[in-house]
Structure formats: structure tokens, C-alpha cells
Motif scaffolding. Structure first.
Motif, PDB file in Angstrom:
ATOM      1  N   ALA A  44       0.854  -1.184   0.000  1.00 27.49           N
ATOM      2  CA  ALA A  44       0.000   0.000   0.000  1.00 27.49           C
ATOM      3  C   ALA A  44       0.890   1.233   0.000  1.00 27.49           C
ATOM      4  O   ALA A  44       1.841   1.315   0.784  1.00 27.49           O
ATOM      5  N   ASP A  45       0.612   2.163  -0.883  1.00 32.95           N
ATOM      6  CA  ASP A  45       1.373   3.406  -0.931  1.00 32.95           C
ATOM      7  C   ASP A  45       0.846   4.390   0.115  1.00 32.95           C
ATOM      8  O   ASP A  45      -0.355   4.429   0.398  1.00 32.95           O
ATOM      9  N   VAL A  46       1.735   5.183   0.683  1.00 30.39           N
ATOM     10  CA  VAL A  46       1.360   6.159   1.707  1.00 30.39           C
ATOM     11  C   VAL A  46       1.141   7.510   1.037  1.00 30.39           C
ATOM     12  O   VAL A  46       2.037   8.039   0.374  1.00 30.39           O
ATOM     13  N   VAL A  47      -0.072   8.068   1.221  1.00 26.40           N
ATOM     14  CA  VAL A  47      -0.403   9.342   0.577  1.00 26.40           C
ATOM     15  C   VAL A  47      -0.518  10.491   1.573  1.00 26.40           C
ATOM     16  O   VAL A  47      -0.509  11.655   1.195  1.00 26.40           O
ATOM     17  N   GLY A  48      -0.656  10.197   2.863  1.00 24.07           N
ATOM     18  CA  GLY A  48      -0.692  11.240   3.875  1.00 24.07           C
ATOM     19  C   GLY A  48      -2.004  12.001   3.905  1.00 24.07           C
ATOM     20  O   GLY A  48      -3.045  11.537   3.442  1.00 24.07           O
ATOM     21  N   ASN A  49      -1.932  13.193   4.454  1.00 24.69           N
ATOM     22  CA  ASN A  49      -3.099  14.040   4.661  1.00 24.69           C
ATOM     23  C   ASN A  49      -2.701  15.487   4.448  1.00 24.69           C
ATOM     24  O   ASN A  49      -1.531  15.785   4.203  1.00 24.69           O
TER      25      ASN A  49
ATOM     26  N   ALA B  59       3.534  22.186   6.580  1.00 25.76           N
ATOM     27  CA  ALA B  59       4.272  21.196   5.783  1.00 25.76           C
ATOM     28  C   ALA B  59       3.349  20.181   5.115  1.00 25.76           C
ATOM     29  O   ALA B  59       3.820  19.340   4.346  1.00 25.76           O
ATOM     30  N   HIS B  60       2.044  20.247   5.413  1.00 23.48           N
ATOM     31  CA  HIS B  60       1.093  19.261   4.883  1.00 23.48           C
ATOM     32  C   HIS B  60       0.055  19.968   4.023  1.00 23.48           C
ATOM     33  O   HIS B  60      -0.914  20.533   4.540  1.00 23.48           O
TER      34      HIS B  60
ATOM     35  N   ARG C 192       0.353  12.682  -4.689  1.00 23.29           N
ATOM     36  CA  ARG C 192       0.822  11.345  -4.326  1.00 23.29           C
ATOM     37  C   ARG C 192      -0.157  10.255  -4.735  1.00 23.29           C
ATOM     38  O   ARG C 192       0.174   9.064  -4.657  1.00 23.29           O
ATOM     39  N   HIS C 193      -1.352  10.611  -5.166  1.00 25.08           N
ATOM     40  CA  HIS C 193      -2.322   9.631  -5.639  1.00 25.08           C
ATOM     41  C   HIS C 193      -2.142   9.285  -7.110  1.00 25.08           C
ATOM     42  O   HIS C 193      -2.700   8.287  -7.589  1.00 25.08           O
TER      43      HIS C 193
END
Length: 391
Positions: A165-170, A364-365, A373-374
């Protein structure tokens, strides 16, 4: 990348973290040149909890009585009715953010109405009801690509399912969540009868996963030193039944002599309109968020952007994206430690340090970076659709 038409499916139109994530993600994808359309079952016919700068589709949904299983089954079928024709499935790809949408898309895949789908796993629940657990598992296993908002859940998928699973964050919208006071702050303070405080905020309602009982126990301890302190329990919109846990929390409040209501020691707001959330963060002296299980904890970034010191659990996902200087970390099982951190966050020097560090961390987000990132996962699934069309 060629512009894509993306159907994003979430479980509700109500203000929950996953729903907020979907709307903000879709808005960012639209700014990148794609058409991202957020869908959600809407039994009340009221639409989404906030206006969005992206297309939205409140899906016609039936009213449900009975058990959580009945509710989830009905919501899956609501989606299946909506996407019952090839015309309704005219998207380049489908992206589910929960087990309801994921199960509907898995069924559509087996009916050959769609070639596959992307699934974001925000977190994995532990269900005592076998059918709910089965539906959750199916919605993950049948996805063509998996995404997570934190590394800890991506690792769980790798370890338990043997799948990447790839990490895409928030992200957080700094144009909405700002730390400069506005007139709305005073209006909200008056509406809920908030006094000089200190005001402790927890977000998510009375829910075991959010550790509301631990927060209640800690708040009762804090009141021994700050007798005018008030606890605001915000949110609580959920498809799951948390009534037994809420009753336990309310019994604990009563045992401590803490009244609930506007102007009282504890204020239970219920779901809060999006427009009110920045003001609510700003008038809070502390966000208490020592939760047991989170996908990411979006309200942490929102609070930090509004200049609110934050208490979080010393465990993932918080330890993934926060440094020790950004927040106060606690053992979620220790009400004394939570109460001590509440008191520490009120000290002028600690408060100033946390406010400054939090603003930097929130900045930073960005949702634009999260959306970007998607795109690899989206491109892969879009290619699969094109290959199925031309096969």
C-alpha cells in the motif's frame, strides 16, 4: 498525465475525518486538472456537510432501522442502485475510502461494470460481528491498488495481507484553518456558554476509539486545579452504534459531578458545521486527542494550523508525522498523564512553544501534495480501464 474523471466514494455526507479527507482531496485533484466527483449516501437529502469546490453527488439512500449490519448492507445496496448502469459508471477510475464503497465497487467489478478500483485504508476496525469484518476485509482484498494515510497502516497491510500500500498522507487548508481570531470566535463562545476556561477540546464525540472515557477521567483530575475548566466534546456523527460507550462516559461525568450542557463543565456539541471548526479550535486552549486508533488524525493538523496546543498518544500514526517538540505525547491508558499534559499545555512557555511548532508542522502538509501522491495509483488503474475497453 491526461486529465482523469475520478469517482470518489465515502460512507457519509456528515462531518467525519474520512469524509473531510475525500472532499479536500477532490478539491486538490480538481486544481491539478482532473475531475474528481465525491459520492456519499445521503438518506436525509441534505447534501454534504459543507460546500465544496469540486463536484459532489449525494446518492439517494434509504432510511434504515435495526442493526449496524442492516445499515451497512443498505448503504452498499444504495451504491449498487446508483451505479447500476454503464452510463453511471462512466469514470476513468473509482476510489473507495471505506468498506461500504469498497464492497459496492467489488460487486460492480464482478458484474463487469468497472474493471477495478483504488481503496484508501484510513484505519482498520475490529468488528465483533463476523459479517462486518468480512465486508471490511473484502473491500481491501479486492482493490486493484491500496493507499494508506499513514505508514503504520501500510505496514499492517504488508504484514497481514502481504500486499503493498502506498502512503499518501493528509493535508490541511491554511486558508480555512487560521490562527488569527475572527468575530466567529466570540459568537461560538457565547453559543456554548464558554467562560474564561481553560477550554479543553476533544473531537470525535463519545467513541471508544477516540478514548473519550480516558479524556473524561483526565479532565476530572484537571478540574481539581482549574475549577472553571470546561470540556467540549465535538462531533460524533457515525454509522456505528456508540450508545453504550457514550452512556459509560456520561455515567463517569455524573460520578465526578460534572454537568453536561451549554455553560456547564462539559459541552457536547454533536456534529459541528465546517465553518465553525476553525473558531472552535482557536477558542480551545488545548486539543486533547490521545486516541487509541487513528488513520492519521486530521484534526491534529487543523488544530495546529489554528494555533491550538495538542495532546496525542505516543504511538503511530502520531509518531510518524510529529516531532517531540510539536505536541505533548502521552500514554493513552494513563489518565494522570493526560491530565498532567492538559495542565502543562496551559503554561505560557509551553503554550508558546507548541503554538509555534504546530504552525510549522501544519504548513508542511498541503492537500495539493497529498493529491499528487495519488497520481501513480490512478494512472495504473486508468490504464487497466483502457485495456479492458480495447480488449
Amino acid at each position: 498525465m491526461t486529465a482523469l474523471r475520478i469517482a470518489i466514494l465515502t460512507h457519509s455526507t456528515n462531518p467525519r475525518g474520512g469524509v473531510a479527507h475525500c472532499l479536500a482531496l477532490a478539491e486538490a485533484l480538481c486544481t491539478l486538472g482532473h475531475e474528481a466527483v465525491v459520492h456519499a449516501p445521503d438518506p436525509a437529502g441534505a447534501g454534504f456537510f459543507r460546500d465544496a469546490a469540486c463536484p459532489t453527488v449525494p446518492v439517494a439512500a434509504r432510511s434504515v432501522g435495526g442493526t449496524t449490519v442492516d445499515l451497512v448492507r443498505t448503504r452498499i445496496n444504495d451504491y449498487l442502485r446508483h451505479f447500476a448502469t454503464p452510463a453511471a459508471c462512466d469514470f476513468d477510475l473509482f476510489h473507495a475510502h471505506d468498506g461500504i464503497g469498497g464492497n459496492a465497487l467489488a460487486t460492480l467489478k464482478h458484474r463487469r461494470l468497472i474493471p477495478g478500483f483504488v481503496r484508501t485504508v484510513h484505519h482498520v476496525d475490529r468488528f465483533a460481528e463476523p459479517l462486518l469484518a468480512e465486508w471490511q476485509d473484502r473491500s481491501i482484498r479486492e482493490a486493484a491498488r491500496l493507499l494508506c494515510v499513514s505508514r503504520s497502516w501500510a505496514d499492517w497491510i504488508a504484514d497481514d495481507l502481504g500486499t503493498r500500500a502506498d502512503v499518501v498522507g493528509n493535508g490541511v487548508d491554511l486558508s480555512v484553518y487560521r490562527w488569527e481570531p475572527t468575530e466567529a470566535d466570540a459568537v461560538l463562545r457565547a453559543r456554548w456558554g464558554l467562560g474564561a476556561g481553560p477550554v479543553i477540546l476533544c473531537v470525535g464525540g463519545f467513541e471508544a476509539r477516540k478514548n473519550t472515557f480516558g479524556i473524561v477521567q483526565a479532565f476530572a483530575r484537571l478540574r481539581a486545579y482549574h475549577p472553571a475548566a470546561q470540556l467540549v466534546v465535538a462531533g460524533g456523527a457515525s454509522l456505528l452504534d456508540h450508545s453504550a460507550y457514550r452512556a459509560r462516559c456520561r455515567a463517569a461525568l455524573a460520578a465526578h459531578g460534572l454537568a453536561v450542557g451549554a455553560g456547564e463543565a462539559v459541552i457536547e456539541t454533536g456534529p459541528v458545521p465546517q465553518d465553525d471548526m476553525p473558531a472552535l479550535y482557536r477558542i480551545a486552549d488545548v486539543l486533547a486527542f490521545p486516541s487509541w486508533t487513528e488513520g492519521f488524525g486530521l484534526c491534529v493538523l487543523e488544530a495546529m494550523a489554528c494555533g491550538t496546543p495538542t495532546i496525542v498518544s505516543r504511538q503511530p500514526p502520531f509518531t510518524e508525522y510529529l516531532e517531540d517538540s510539536d505536541a505533548l505525547f502521552v500514554d493513552p491508558a494513563d489518565p494522570d498523564a493526560i491530565a498532567g499534559s492538559m495542565a502543562a499545555a496551559l503554561a505560557a512557555d509551553t503554550r508558546a512553544r507548541l503554538r509555534a511548532a504546530g504552525r510549522v508542522r501544519a504548513a508542511a502538509h498541503s492537500w495539493r501534495a497529498c493529491a499528487a501522491r495519488h497520481l501513480d495509483a490512478y494512472a495504473a488503474c486508468a490504464r487497466t480501464r483502457q485495456e479492458s475497453i480495447h480488449a
